[in-house]
Design a protein around this motif. Sequence first.
Motif, PDB file in Angstrom:
ATOM      1  N   UNK A   1       1.564  11.771   1.245  1.00 60.72           N
ATOM      2  CA  UNK A   1       3.018  11.651   1.332  1.00 60.72           C
ATOM      3  C   UNK A   1       3.534  10.606   0.339  1.00 60.72           C
ATOM      4  N   UNK A   2       2.832   9.473   0.263  1.00 60.01           N
ATOM      5  CA  UNK A   2       3.223   8.437  -0.707  1.00 60.01           C
ATOM      6  C   UNK A   2       3.106   8.960  -2.128  1.00 60.01           C
ATOM      7  N   UNK A   3       2.018   9.669  -2.414  1.00 59.75           N
ATOM      8  CA  UNK A   3       1.830  10.238  -3.742  1.00 59.75           C
ATOM      9  C   UNK A   3       2.993  11.158  -4.091  1.00 59.75           C
ATOM     10  N   UNK A   4       3.362  12.019  -3.155  1.00 66.18           N
ATOM     11  CA  UNK A   4       4.485  12.925  -3.385  1.00 66.18           C
ATOM     12  C   UNK A   4       5.771  12.178  -3.686  1.00 66.18           C
ATOM     13  N   UNK A   5       6.018  11.100  -2.969  1.00 62.82           N
ATOM     14  CA  UNK A   5       7.219  10.289  -3.212  1.00 62.82           C
ATOM     15  C   UNK A   5       7.179   9.654  -4.598  1.00 62.82           C
ATOM     16  N   UNK A   6       6.036   9.079  -4.948  1.00 62.01           N
ATOM     17  CA  UNK A   6       5.909   8.434  -6.264  1.00 62.01           C
ATOM     18  C   UNK A   6       6.084   9.437  -7.402  1.00 62.01           C
ATOM     19  N   UNK A   7       5.486  10.608  -7.240  1.00 61.51           N
ATOM     20  CA  UNK A   7       5.621  11.627  -8.280  1.00 61.51           C
ATOM     21  C   UNK A   7       7.080  12.081  -8.401  1.00 61.51           C
ATOM     22  N   UNK A   8       7.752  12.254  -7.277  1.00 65.57           N
ATOM     23  CA  UNK A   8       9.163  12.655  -7.310  1.00 65.57           C
ATOM     24  C   UNK A   8      10.001  11.592  -8.001  1.00 65.57           C
ATOM     25  N   UNK A   9       9.742  10.314  -7.702  1.00 62.72           N
ATOM     26  CA  UNK A   9      10.472   9.217  -8.347  1.00 62.72           C
ATOM     27  C   UNK A   9      10.264   9.230  -9.855  1.00 62.72           C
ATOM     28  N   UNK A  10       9.074   9.635 -10.277  1.00 64.19           N
ATOM     29  CA  UNK A  10       8.751   9.669 -11.706  1.00 64.19           C
ATOM     30  C   UNK A  10       9.184  10.987 -12.353  1.00 64.19           C
ATOM     31  N   UNK A  11       9.789  11.863 -11.565  1.00 64.27           N
ATOM     32  CA  UNK A  11      10.243  13.138 -12.110  1.00 64.27           C
ATOM     33  C   UNK A  11       9.114  14.116 -12.382  1.00 64.27           C
TER      34      UNK A  11
END
Length: 92
Positions: free
Chosen positions: A16-26
Amino acid sequence: WMPNYRSPQDAQPALEMLGEYLAEAGRDRTAFGMEARIPYGDGSPATWQSLRDGWQQVGATHLSVNSMGLGFQQPGEHIRALENFAREMGLA
């Protein structure tokens, strides 16, 4: 990414954290590679298949198998375990 978890359920908070970080990075989560490690364990193909399926459901793109910690004394024992895994998983 190579998560160091024994099961996809154990990895869920990190995923879940990975998904959030990737979304933040576009970045697109589905285009981000992930290699899950399957423990050889007691040599049960049903366990391997269940883990494989679970990891694939959470987005694993690659799998490896871990034959360490099983008491093997010779390289050939590890090789035979990997050959057995490949045969049972339809990779051989």
